[in-house]
Design a protein around this motif. Structure first.
Motif, PDB file in Angstrom:
ATOM      1  N   THR A  56       0.726  -1.251   0.092  1.00 20.12           N
ATOM      2  CA  THR A  56      -0.065   0.025   0.054  1.00 20.12           C
ATOM      3  C   THR A  56       0.725   1.152   0.159  1.00 20.12           C
ATOM      4  OG1 THR A  56      -0.275  -0.059   2.297  1.00 20.12           O
ATOM      5  CG2 THR A  56      -2.136  -1.006   1.096  1.00 20.12           C
ATOM      6  N   TRP A  57       1.976   1.135   0.536  1.00 18.63           N
ATOM      7  CA  TRP A  57       2.944   2.454   0.649  1.00 18.63           C
ATOM      8  C   TRP A  57       3.494   2.614  -0.785  1.00 18.63           C
ATOM      9  CZ3 TRP A  57       6.258   0.561   5.502  1.00 18.63           C
ATOM     10  CH2 TRP A  57       5.697   0.811   6.654  1.00 18.63           C
ATOM     11  N   VAL A  58       3.505   1.766  -1.543  1.00 16.74           N
ATOM     12  CA  VAL A  58       4.049   1.844  -2.813  1.00 16.74           C
ATOM     13  C   VAL A  58       2.978   2.434  -3.730  1.00 16.74           C
ATOM     14  CG1 VAL A  58       4.954   0.763  -5.106  1.00 16.74           C
ATOM     15  CG2 VAL A  58       5.478  -0.021  -2.927  1.00 16.74           C
ATOM     16  N   SER A  59       1.817   1.950  -3.919  1.00 14.86           N
ATOM     17  CA  SER A  59       0.616   2.436  -4.323  1.00 14.86           C
ATOM     18  C   SER A  59       0.191   3.976  -3.686  1.00 14.86           C
ATOM     19  CB  SER A  59      -0.745   1.614  -4.104  1.00 14.86           C
ATOM     20  OG  SER A  59      -0.462   0.404  -4.803  1.00 14.86           O
ATOM     21  N   GLU A  60       0.162   4.209  -2.497  1.00 12.34           N
ATOM     22  CA  GLU A  60      -0.010   5.582  -2.034  1.00 12.34           C
ATOM     23  C   GLU A  60       1.006   6.439  -2.535  1.00 12.34           C
ATOM     24  OE1 GLU A  60       0.131   5.171   2.502  1.00 12.34           O
ATOM     25  OE2 GLU A  60      -1.608   3.903   2.172  1.00 12.34           O
ATOM     26  N   MET A  61       2.444   6.162  -2.502  1.00  7.78           N
ATOM     27  CA  MET A  61       3.086   7.390  -2.937  1.00  7.78           C
ATOM     28  C   MET A  61       2.810   7.582  -4.513  1.00  7.78           C
ATOM     29  SD  MET A  61       5.064   8.086  -0.536  1.00  7.78           S
ATOM     30  CE  MET A  61       6.132   9.073  -1.540  1.00  7.78           C
ATOM     31  N   TYR A  62       2.664   6.666  -5.353  1.00  7.39           N
ATOM     32  CA  TYR A  62       2.176   6.868  -6.871  1.00  7.39           C
ATOM     33  C   TYR A  62       1.058   7.608  -6.790  1.00  7.39           C
ATOM     34  CZ  TYR A  62       1.755   5.713 -11.645  1.00  7.39           C
ATOM     35  OH  TYR A  62       1.452   5.899 -12.937  1.00  7.39           O
ATOM     36  N   ALA A  63      -0.196   6.975  -6.222  1.00  2.00           N
ATOM     37  CA  ALA A  63      -1.260   7.850  -6.219  1.00  2.00           C
ATOM     38  C   ALA A  63      -1.315   9.137  -5.743  1.00  2.00           C
ATOM     39  CB  ALA A  63      -2.364   7.149  -5.164  1.00  2.00           C
ATOM     40  N   GLU A 104      -5.194  -8.544  -2.923  1.00  3.10           N
ATOM     41  CA  GLU A 104      -3.996  -8.529  -2.729  1.00  3.10           C
ATOM     42  C   GLU A 104      -3.197  -8.759  -4.093  1.00  3.10           C
ATOM     43  OE1 GLU A 104      -0.215 -11.581  -1.045  1.00  3.10           O
ATOM     44  OE2 GLU A 104      -2.285 -11.740   0.075  1.00  3.10           O
ATOM     45  N   THR A 105      -3.911  -9.546  -4.885  1.00  5.32           N
ATOM     46  CA  THR A 105      -3.465  -9.824  -6.417  1.00  5.32           C
ATOM     47  C   THR A 105      -3.407  -8.396  -7.117  1.00  5.32           C
ATOM     48  OG1 THR A 105      -4.225 -11.889  -6.456  1.00  5.32           O
ATOM     49  CG2 THR A 105      -3.948 -10.831  -8.526  1.00  5.32           C
ATOM     50  N   SER A 106      -4.513  -7.731  -6.828  1.00  8.40           N
ATOM     51  CA  SER A 106      -4.536  -6.322  -7.541  1.00  8.40           C
ATOM     52  C   SER A 106      -3.458  -5.515  -7.129  1.00  8.40           C
ATOM     53  CB  SER A 106      -5.750  -5.629  -7.229  1.00  8.40           C
ATOM     54  OG  SER A 106      -5.843  -4.494  -7.944  1.00  8.40           O
ATOM     55  N   GLN A 107      -3.292  -5.322  -5.781  1.00  7.52           N
ATOM     56  CA  GLN A 107      -2.231  -4.507  -5.017  1.00  7.52           C
ATOM     57  C   GLN A 107      -0.855  -4.906  -5.664  1.00  7.52           C
ATOM     58  OE1 GLN A 107      -2.639  -1.463  -3.260  1.00  7.52           O
ATOM     59  NE2 GLN A 107      -4.638  -1.447  -4.036  1.00  7.52           N
ATOM     60  N   ILE A 108      -0.710  -6.282  -5.499  1.00 12.74           N
ATOM     61  CA  ILE A 108       0.701  -6.690  -5.788  1.00 12.74           C
ATOM     62  C   ILE A 108       1.059  -6.161  -7.334  1.00 12.74           C
ATOM     63  CG2 ILE A 108       0.393  -8.949  -6.699  1.00 12.74           C
ATOM     64  CD1 ILE A 108       2.711  -9.746  -4.426  1.00 12.74           C
ATOM     65  N   GLY A 109      -0.099  -6.433  -8.055  1.00 10.87           N
ATOM     66  CA  GLY A 109       0.298  -6.090  -9.554  1.00 10.87           C
ATOM     67  C   GLY A 109       0.818  -4.605  -9.650  1.00 10.87           C
ATOM     68  N   LYS A 110       0.029  -3.627  -9.024  1.00 11.85           N
ATOM     69  CA  LYS A 110       0.092  -2.195  -9.080  1.00 11.85           C
ATOM     70  C   LYS A 110       1.676  -1.900  -8.407  1.00 11.85           C
ATOM     71  CE  LYS A 110      -4.635  -0.786  -8.508  1.00 11.85           C
ATOM     72  NZ  LYS A 110      -5.392  -0.110  -7.402  1.00 11.85           N
TER      73      LYS A 110
END
Length: 147
Positions: A56-63, A104-110
């Motif tokens: 989630t930290w990776v996705s949050e930084m990107y978002a 989890e599958t969705s988040q891991i791909g992102k």
């Protein structure tokens, strides 16, 4: 020596710059603090740098459109002492315990796609490793699965 004691000792001695024989470094960190930690590494012997980070930290930084932070991450991993030692860089992505398998599958791909695109130069050199990392509830051992 406990990790807290070791961290306190390193800070008192000037951070990681005093670890001149460091060959491997593993840390749990948010993406925005990695550059400040990595810039302290001066060891000419570093061959492996591993970062454990929640997906989630990776996705949050990107978002949050933190392009500057992501560029700073890339710069810190490809400049200075790391430009000379050229260690393998591993990101172990940790899922949230509350996610369904689909989430989890969705988040891991992102997260994988974001890191792979941001760190494309490391990927192209064959020095980037991205993996899923979970703790087995029975054995308490980490299970690492390459992505």
């Amino acid at each position: 020596m406990t990790q807290t004691f070791l961290l306190d000792y390193l800070v008192a001695q000037g951070g990681l710059s005093c670890a001149s024989s460091l060959q491997s470094l593993t840390m749990d960190a948010r993406l925005h603090v990695i550059p400040s930690i990595v810039r302290q590494v001066t060891s000419p012997h570093l061959v492996d740098l591993t970062v454990k980070v929640f997906m989630t930290w990776v996705s949050e930084m990107y978002a949050l459109e933190q392009e500057e932070t992501m560029n700073e991450l890339l710069q810190s991993l490809t400049a200075g002492a790391l430009a000379v030692t050229r260690p393998r860089i591993s990101f172990f992505l940790q899922p949230s315990k509350t996610w369904t398998p689909e989430e989890e599958t969705s988040q891991i791909g992102k997260a994988r796609d974001i890191l792979s695109a941001t760190l494309a130069s490391l990927r192209d050199e064959g020095r980037l490793r991205i993996a899923r990392c979970v703790v087995d509830p029975l054995t308490q051992e980490e299970i690492v699965e390459e992505l």
